[in-house]
Design an enzyme around this catalytic site. Structure first.
Site, PDB file in Angstrom:
ATOM      1  N   HIS A 105     -42.118  45.605  23.603  1.00 13.28           N
ATOM      2  CA  HIS A 105     -42.811  44.869  24.677  1.00 13.28           C
ATOM      3  C   HIS A 105     -44.328  45.089  24.695  1.00 13.28           C
ATOM      4  O   HIS A 105     -44.934  45.296  25.752  1.00 13.28           O
ATOM      5  CB  HIS A 105     -42.218  45.238  26.030  1.00 13.28           C
ATOM      6  CG  HIS A 105     -40.831  44.721  26.262  1.00 13.28           C
ATOM      7  ND1 HIS A 105     -40.316  43.629  25.597  1.00 13.28           N
ATOM      8  CD2 HIS A 105     -39.838  45.141  27.101  1.00 13.28           C
ATOM      9  CE1 HIS A 105     -39.070  43.398  26.008  1.00 13.28           C
ATOM     10  NE2 HIS A 105     -38.752  44.301  26.906  1.00 13.28           N
ATOM     11  N   HIS A 175     -39.862  39.076  32.243  1.00 13.02           N
ATOM     12  CA  HIS A 175     -38.844  40.117  32.307  1.00 13.02           C
ATOM     13  C   HIS A 175     -38.242  40.232  33.715  1.00 13.02           C
ATOM     14  O   HIS A 175     -37.991  41.332  34.212  1.00 13.02           O
ATOM     15  CB  HIS A 175     -39.440  41.458  31.886  1.00 13.02           C
ATOM     16  CG  HIS A 175     -38.466  42.393  31.236  1.00 13.02           C
ATOM     17  ND1 HIS A 175     -37.585  43.168  31.968  1.00 13.02           N
ATOM     18  CD2 HIS A 175     -38.223  42.680  29.937  1.00 13.02           C
ATOM     19  CE1 HIS A 175     -36.860  43.902  31.147  1.00 13.02           C
ATOM     20  NE2 HIS A 175     -37.231  43.627  29.898  1.00 13.02           N
ATOM     21  N   GLU A 304     -34.180  36.689  28.897  1.00  9.63           N
ATOM     22  CA  GLU A 304     -35.521  36.655  28.312  1.00  9.63           C
ATOM     23  C   GLU A 304     -35.590  35.645  27.168  1.00  9.63           C
ATOM     24  O   GLU A 304     -35.287  35.968  26.026  1.00  9.63           O
ATOM     25  CB  GLU A 304     -35.895  38.049  27.792  1.00  9.63           C
ATOM     26  CG  GLU A 304     -35.782  39.161  28.820  1.00  9.63           C
ATOM     27  CD  GLU A 304     -35.839  40.531  28.171  1.00  9.63           C
ATOM     28  OE1 GLU A 304     -36.779  40.779  27.376  1.00  9.63           O
ATOM     29  OE2 GLU A 304     -34.942  41.356  28.432  1.00  9.63           O
TER      30      GLU A 304
END
Length: 341
Positions: A105, A175, A304
């Site tokens: 991420h 997210h 996601e």
């Protein structure tokens, strides 16, 4: 569309503001420019009761102390990259190791903790920033924006845009953790459908092996999520897998989540080729959330939409390299309604 703004704190000598977009039905979403984060999505259940169906925090401190990316914009890249390294045009780049030996991420300089500039346009909030050359180990000065829009059809539209001055990698997602019962039940009690027959095979630390395999027992077609996860000695083992869409038509529902308790339904439309389903196994917050308690595993699930993870390390995966002559444009739309079946 009514849009309001109030300041909620200061980080690094910059104001953090909360924006509320309210439609003509009284439903609303809330956003903050810290992490370009979705804070709440307040929509009616079958009795008309308005409740928040995403996990979030009532104050800025919750986000400053969060380690679960709750509601955040994820960039410069979503998901994991194996061994925290990749090649672009045969040149190797070493990234942050923030997930054991891997990177996840966006590493330590991910967008989830950036303070974004912003502007209001009609029914939208646009958050934008510049990611400088070398940030997180990646080349190129990256110009980025994410636009959140809300309308009377209870549709939350998220549009991503980016440009770079050097070849780099870029792919973004949101997210949010969804629970369509507003935490009156575990998210595992809700049913899910994903238009997918294949997933990426993962290692134990969630790095793709490169193999594309049938969904098999992990296929979701209006199945209760609880029925697809397994029990181990130390508790439930959830799902953290990338599903490849069978077809990628922008006007077709690619994923659908339903709560039988509230009758709320969430349809997902996207330009991305697949979706990472994460059932929130590691969800654990010290701060009290908007629902009056700290969050624990399986309180919410993440849907996601994104490109294939670790793509640059697998030549047969679709390329995620963004070049100076290109413009990055992708979208995710979350449409809330009531299930009438």
């Amino acid at each position: 569309m009514k849009i309001s703004k109030r300041d909620i704190g200061i980080v690094d000598q910059r104001n953090v503001s909360l924006f509320r977009l309210t439609n003509n039905h009284g439903s609303y979403i809330e956003l903050i420019n810290y992490g370009a984060t979705l804070v709440s999505a307040v929509v009616p259940d079958k009795f008309g009761e308005l409740e928040n169906v995403v996990l979030g925090f009532p104050s800025l401190d919750g986000y400053l102390n969060d380690c679960c990316y709750i509601g955040s914009t994820i960039g410069r890249y979503a998901n994991r990259i194996g061994n925290a390294s990749l090649k672009i045009d045969k040149k190797k780049y070493q990234l942050d190791r923030n997930d054991n030996i891997n990177t996840n991420h966006g590493g330590f300089s991910g967008f989830h903790s950036k303070i974004f500039d912003w502007r209001i346009e009609k029914d939208s909030i646009i958050f934008y920033c510049k990611s400088p050359d070398g940030e997180g180990g990646l080349p190129g000065n990256l110009q980025f924006s994410v636009t959140y829009s809300w309308n009377d059809n209870q549709e939350l539209s998220i549009k991503y845009w980016a440009e770079t001055d050097k070849p780099t990698i870029a792919y973004f997602t949101n997210h949010a953790y969804f629970n369509l019962s507003a935490l009156k039940e575990s998210a595992l009690e809700q049913s899910l459908a994903i238009r997918s027959s294949n997933i990426l095979e993962n290692t134990e630390d969630f790095i793709p092996t490169g193999k594309i395999i049938p969904t098999g027992k992990l296929k979701f077609w209006n199945n209760r999520i609880m029925d697809k996860i397994s029990w181990q000695a130390n508790g439930f083992k959830g799902i953290n897998s990338y599903y490849i869409f069978d077809e990628n038509q922008r006007d077709k529902v690619q994923c659908c989540l339903v709560s039988g308790l509230s009758s709320r339904k969430l349809d997902v439309f996207t330009s991305y080729p697949g979706i990472q389903l994460y059932t929130g196994d590691y969800l654990d917050t010290r701060e009290i959330g908007m629902h009056g308690l700290s969050y624990k595993p399986f309180d919410g699930i993440c849907l996601e939409c994104q490109h294939y993870p670790d793509s640059t390390n697998h030549s047969h995966f679709p390329s995620i390299i963004l070049r100076p002559e290109d413009r990055y444009e992708e979208f995710i739309t979350y449409k809330f309604s009531l299930d009438t079946n």
